[in-house]
Design an enzyme around this catalytic site. Sequence first.
Site, PDB file in Angstrom:
ATOM      1  N   ARG A 104      -9.451  11.757 -31.181  1.00 35.24           N
ATOM      2  CA  ARG A 104      -9.071  10.884 -30.111  1.00 35.24           C
ATOM      3  C   ARG A 104     -10.283  10.378 -29.203  1.00 35.24           C
ATOM      4  O   ARG A 104     -10.149   9.275 -28.272  1.00 35.24           O
ATOM      5  CB  ARG A 104      -8.017  11.595 -29.273  1.00 35.24           C
ATOM      6  CG  ARG A 104      -6.834  12.292 -30.064  1.00 35.24           C
ATOM      7  CD  ARG A 104      -5.653  12.753 -29.448  1.00 35.24           C
ATOM      8  NE  ARG A 104      -4.712  13.252 -29.910  1.00 35.24           N
ATOM      9  CZ  ARG A 104      -3.692  13.869 -29.446  1.00 35.24           C
ATOM     10  NH1 ARG A 104      -3.456  13.519 -27.816  1.00 35.24           N
ATOM     11  NH2 ARG A 104      -2.669  14.403 -29.913  1.00 35.24           N
ATOM     12  N   HIS A 133      -7.876  18.116 -28.781  1.00 43.03           N
ATOM     13  CA  HIS A 133      -8.590  18.248 -27.518  1.00 43.03           C
ATOM     14  C   HIS A 133      -9.788  19.262 -27.478  1.00 43.03           C
ATOM     15  O   HIS A 133      -9.234  20.377 -28.109  1.00 43.03           O
ATOM     16  CB  HIS A 133      -8.008  17.983 -26.201  1.00 43.03           C
ATOM     17  CG  HIS A 133      -7.268  16.916 -26.048  1.00 43.03           C
ATOM     18  ND1 HIS A 133      -5.949  16.826 -25.309  1.00 43.03           N
ATOM     19  CD2 HIS A 133      -7.362  15.378 -26.087  1.00 43.03           C
ATOM     20  CE1 HIS A 133      -5.310  15.525 -25.378  1.00 43.03           C
ATOM     21  NE2 HIS A 133      -6.221  14.692 -25.762  1.00 43.03           N
ATOM     22  N   VAL A 137      -0.013  20.487 -32.535  1.00 44.53           N
ATOM     23  CA  VAL A 137       1.132  21.163 -33.351  1.00 44.53           C
ATOM     24  C   VAL A 137       2.206  21.752 -32.652  1.00 44.53           C
ATOM     25  O   VAL A 137       3.425  21.670 -33.021  1.00 44.53           O
ATOM     26  CB  VAL A 137       0.364  22.677 -33.999  1.00 44.53           C
ATOM     27  CG1 VAL A 137       1.336  23.537 -34.506  1.00 44.53           C
ATOM     28  CG2 VAL A 137      -0.655  22.309 -34.852  1.00 44.53           C
ATOM     29  N   ALA A 138       2.007  22.277 -31.395  1.00 42.99           N
ATOM     30  CA  ALA A 138       3.236  22.493 -30.574  1.00 42.99           C
ATOM     31  C   ALA A 138       4.139  21.475 -30.396  1.00 42.99           C
ATOM     32  O   ALA A 138       5.373  21.651 -30.290  1.00 42.99           O
ATOM     33  CB  ALA A 138       2.672  23.026 -29.181  1.00 42.99           C
ATOM     34  N   SER A 139       3.748  20.271 -29.977  1.00 46.56           N
ATOM     35  CA  SER A 139       4.393  19.244 -29.681  1.00 46.56           C
ATOM     36  C   SER A 139       5.480  18.714 -30.832  1.00 46.56           C
ATOM     37  O   SER A 139       6.474  18.411 -30.657  1.00 46.56           O
ATOM     38  CB  SER A 139       3.482  17.810 -29.356  1.00 46.56           C
ATOM     39  OG  SER A 139       4.386  16.856 -28.995  1.00 46.56           O
ATOM     40  N   ASN A 143      -5.804  14.887 -18.973  1.00 43.87           N
ATOM     41  CA  ASN A 143      -6.125  13.756 -19.569  1.00 43.87           C
ATOM     42  C   ASN A 143      -5.920  12.372 -18.740  1.00 43.87           C
ATOM     43  O   ASN A 143      -6.186  11.303 -18.981  1.00 43.87           O
ATOM     44  CB  ASN A 143      -4.974  13.495 -20.772  1.00 43.87           C
ATOM     45  CG  ASN A 143      -5.182  14.593 -21.734  1.00 43.87           C
ATOM     46  OD1 ASN A 143      -4.075  15.134 -21.937  1.00 43.87           O
ATOM     47  ND2 ASN A 143      -6.080  14.764 -22.283  1.00 43.87           N
ATOM     48  N   CYS A 168      -4.667  22.080 -19.484  1.00 46.09           N
ATOM     49  CA  CYS A 168      -3.934  20.749 -19.505  1.00 46.09           C
ATOM     50  C   CYS A 168      -3.288  20.346 -18.183  1.00 46.09           C
ATOM     51  O   CYS A 168      -3.286  19.075 -17.978  1.00 46.09           O
ATOM     52  CB  CYS A 168      -2.964  20.765 -20.541  1.00 46.09           C
ATOM     53  SG  CYS A 168      -3.418  20.620 -22.364  1.00 46.09           S
ATOM     54  N   GLU A 198     -10.088  10.374 -23.745  1.00 45.16           N
ATOM     55  CA  GLU A 198      -8.906  11.234 -23.316  1.00 45.16           C
ATOM     56  C   GLU A 198      -9.362  11.996 -21.848  1.00 45.16           C
ATOM     57  O   GLU A 198      -8.454  13.019 -21.701  1.00 45.16           O
ATOM     58  CB  GLU A 198      -8.828  12.244 -24.517  1.00 45.16           C
ATOM     59  CG  GLU A 198      -8.471  11.578 -25.852  1.00 45.16           C
ATOM     60  CD  GLU A 198      -7.037  11.148 -25.907  1.00 45.16           C
ATOM     61  OE1 GLU A 198      -6.045  11.905 -25.568  1.00 45.16           O
ATOM     62  OE2 GLU A 198      -6.676   9.906 -26.303  1.00 45.16           O
ATOM     63  N   GLY A 248       9.867  15.367 -27.162  1.00 44.55           N
ATOM     64  CA  GLY A 248      10.075  14.158 -28.007  1.00 44.55           C
ATOM     65  C   GLY A 248       9.010  14.215 -29.368  1.00 44.55           C
ATOM     66  O   GLY A 248       9.244  13.375 -30.167  1.00 44.55           O
ATOM     67  N   HIS A 302       2.529   6.630 -26.210  1.00 41.46           N
ATOM     68  CA  HIS A 302       3.485   7.073 -24.907  1.00 41.46           C
ATOM     69  C   HIS A 302       2.492   7.624 -23.899  1.00 41.46           C
ATOM     70  O   HIS A 302       2.937   7.511 -22.951  1.00 41.46           O
ATOM     71  CB  HIS A 302       4.336   8.194 -25.374  1.00 41.46           C
ATOM     72  CG  HIS A 302       3.547   9.587 -25.697  1.00 41.46           C
ATOM     73  ND1 HIS A 302       2.809   9.569 -27.100  1.00 41.46           N
ATOM     74  CD2 HIS A 302       3.465  10.651 -24.967  1.00 41.46           C
ATOM     75  CE1 HIS A 302       2.343  10.723 -27.073  1.00 41.46           C
ATOM     76  NE2 HIS A 302       2.513  11.503 -25.863  1.00 41.46           N
TER      77      HIS A 302
END
Length: 448
Positions: free
Chosen positions: A214, A250, A26-28, A110, A371, A174, A19, A137
């Site tokens: 964050r 993060h 960056v990857a997202s 997280n 992650c 986070e 999404g 989200h």
Amino acid sequence: MKSYEVNFDGLVGPTHNYGGLSYGNVASQSNSQQSSNPKEAALQGLQKMKALMDMGFVQGVLAPQERPDVAALRNLGFSGSDAQVIQQAAQQAMPLLVASCSASSMWVANAATVSPSADTADGRVHFTAANLNCKYHRSIEHPTTSRVLGAMFADPQHFAHHAALPAVAQFGDEGAANHTRFCREYGEAGVEFFAFGRSAFDTRYPAPQKYPARQTLEASQAVARLHGLKDDGVVYGQQNPAVIDAGVFHNDVIAVGNGEVLFYHEDAFLNTEQMLGELQAKLGKLGGNFQSVCVPRALVSVEDAVRSYLFNSQLLTRADGSMLLIVPEECRANERVWHYLQGLTASGVLIREVKVFDLKQSMQNGGGPACLRLRVALNETELAAVNPGVIMTAPLYDTLTQWVHKHYRDSLRESDLADPQLLLECRTALDELTQILKLGAVYPFQIN
């Protein structure tokens, strides 16, 4: 008494999609709107869990969330049947539907911050669910996260659960992505390290200019108080604002710690020497020997670190005391990163071996090996009190693999999220999963 660091990996959810929701990741953002493969993503995660179990590590599973989150959409004014809510959201506010379908709960680093019993005032393992309020989200995750963790660690004699911090910017939390723990042995008292990006109230701390920081200092301090941690068992360190602006959303994208070792990039922190000195002094008072491995920017740039997720790795202590680094395939594909890792292991000083895993589906959405796991240090008694249904075994791996093949789609695009059938598929799968993992009723559709 023997003690363990148990890795509870997030099981990728049936709505795994790209999404592009995470500004600063960056990857997202770069893979936004591409077609995803939920089945492949879940199987890749399960294969990593099985591999670590086969290596002798205690491995657990953390269930995904119900998606799409129809209740969250109702709270935003959509009404009617579940199917009508989804159709209205798709027609009127597609970004909200995409957010309600995010499978980001797979990144359970997280999910919460965890303090082992050796560190806490009451001698119990403490969990505080992360509010994740920087991103809508993710901010909707913590109620279900709390129920799932409560079903996994249910015995109040050994486990204490705290609600998420207030969902305001001043207490942005986070979870374990900005927290690690150093110790001589997992069952002994250690030093908990909280990395923060900014202070909500103290202007002496600089903040990034491009992407949001964050984690706040105030959130980290609140979690330490809730967990009953002693001042001499806690160290706070600030992330370098410049690397946050370079895509290090993060701390676990630029540093990873385990046991007595911190593996970090030269540009990861502000006031690095002071921070390292405090960690060394406090761990030393507990009988530990803090050691750090600094990766120079001259060998690996911040950009290479972000692209390869070199530091979003798992640093594991094997039975013989040697350390193993679990990295994504992207590290091997990056010539400079791979050259550095070959030299690191050849030196044989602290990290003896590197193992590579294909986690492309997760990586393209912005999450690597670190992650995907929540670390929980447990002694033998506490491990015996954990819900046995969530501890990975060979039969459980086979059962979950079959479950994924049965329920997951091979391809998912944004337009598919508007299909009410996807919600039914997700609920059917999760209802069966709660029985497999012996969790009881943890999802809203099971409770309401």
